[in-house]
Design a protein around this motif. Structure first.
Motif, short mmCIF file in Angstrom:
data_model
loop_
_atom_site.label_atom_id
_atom_site.label_comp_id
_atom_site.label_asym_id
_atom_site.label_seq_id
_atom_site.Cartn_x
_atom_site.Cartn_y
_atom_site.Cartn_z
N UNK A 9 106.47 26.77 97.90
CA UNK A 9 107.29 27.16 99.04
C UNK A 9 108.68 26.55 98.96
N UNK A 10 108.77 25.40 98.31
CA UNK A 10 110.05 24.69 98.25
C UNK A 10 110.96 25.33 97.21
N UNK A 11 112.24 25.41 97.54
CA UNK A 11 113.21 25.96 96.60
C UNK A 11 113.88 24.88 95.77
N UNK A 12 113.65 23.62 96.15
CA UNK A 12 114.28 22.51 95.40
C UNK A 12 113.24 21.47 95.00
N UNK A 13 112.05 21.97 94.55
CA UNK A 13 110.97 21.05 94.17
C UNK A 13 111.44 20.18 93.00
N UNK A 14 111.27 18.87 93.14
CA UNK A 14 111.70 17.94 92.09
C UNK A 14 113.13 17.51 92.22
N UNK A 15 113.86 18.13 93.16
CA UNK A 15 115.27 17.77 93.33
C UNK A 15 115.57 17.27 94.74
N UNK A 16 114.52 17.14 95.55
CA UNK A 16 114.75 16.74 96.93
C UNK A 16 115.04 15.24 97.03
N UNK A 17 115.49 14.85 98.21
CA UNK A 17 115.87 13.45 98.45
C UNK A 17 114.63 12.56 98.40
#
Length: 288
Positions: free
Chosen positions: A123-131
């Motif tokens: 579901x996440x569009x920034x998996x592995x890049x989140x804060x």
């Protein structure tokens, strides 16, 4: 010892997810007194509902998440109205109810797999890049912080609902004795229908949270269901405070149990704890 802060954070994150699942499951059980196995697939439905609205239709997040929760709530209500209510009216045994709910689980899981394939999705569009936040030497992502806050809000909201509202009093009355509640004029069908809506919505929310944290697949409902059942039994079946405590206790036991061994033992540890409770304290930590 530097791994301890990470183990603590992992335990809290796992406990947060388990508590979301266990709260809804325990709420439904406290009222209808049977193991609703279809509860697990409602988490799947919520996650895939959000996935469809967010990724396929391209609608914003603030629309997709409520849509996923609504889909789970409506499905849970329909299952009750079309299946469980009729079986209960016929005085069907808990075994029959259990088998029926297992059938619902299997059928809906198959439908999800047909519609969305068995491929792993996120579901996440920034998996592995989140804060990522660092607490002592442990790390916790922004999504996991949201999961923790959500589980606290749901637990507090549910406790306030049951303790201070007229609906909550009716729920407790039906849970204590459904027949007496009918005699004194409580519309038990309406109350139970409301409980299925609320419990199913919580399941959908849990599925969505897991979807943003790790991803989704059609079979994701079963492990979530099993952890909800174990947490509920440990805490005390039908007691939402017990479910909350059982969920976090399970999270800590699982994560500290694999400190020096492979993570693949996590489920075995969870079931080991369940067996210990069933033998020595089958009523759980709290009574209903």
């Amino acid at each position: 010892m530097s791994i301890v802060p990470q183990l603590v954070l992992n335990s809290i994150i796992a406990g947060s997810i388990y508590s979301l699942m266990a709260l809804g499951f325990s709420l439904i059980f406290s009222t209808v007194k049977f193991f609703d196995l279809s509860y697990g697939v409602l988490a799947t439905a919520g996650a895939y509902g959000t996935f469809y609205v967010l990724k396929t239709l391209g609608l914003p997040l603030f629309v997709a998440v409520p849509a996923g929760i609504l889909i789970s709530a409506l499905l849970g209500f329909l299952f009750y109205k079309l299946i469980y209510r009729k079986l209960r009216a016929r005085k069907s045994s808990n075994t029959v109810m259990l088998v029926a709910s297992l059938g619902v689980f299997t059928a809906l899981q198959a439908v999800v797999a047909i519609l969305f394939t068995s491929q792993f999705q996120t579901l996440s569009s920034n998996l592995g890049q989140e804060r990522v936040f660092i607490i002592l030497s442990g790390a916790i992502t922004q999504t996991q912080v949201i999961i923790l806050c959500t589980s606290i809000l749901v637990a507090v909201g549910l406790a306030l609902l049951l303790k201070f509202t007229f609906f909550g009093k009716m729920v407790r009355a039906v849970g204590d004795d459904e027949e007496v509640s009918k005699i004194v004029g409580v519309n038990t069908e309406k109350i139970i229908g409301g409980i299925f809506i609320i419990g199913s919505a919580i399941a959908g929310l849990a599925g969505i949270m897991v979807g943003f944290d790790t991803g989704i697949e059609p079979t994701m409902g079963l492990p979530l269901l099993l952890k909800a059942v174990i947490a509920s039994i440990i805490g005390g079946m039908g007691n939402i405070y017990g479910a909350l405590l059982g969920a976090f206790l399970l999270g800590f036991v699982e994560n500290f149990g694999i400190w020096h061994i492979s993570g693949e033992w996590k489920d075995a540890i969870a079931f080991g704890v369940l067996i210990i409770f069933l033998i020595f304290k089958p009523q759980g930590i709290f009574k209903q």
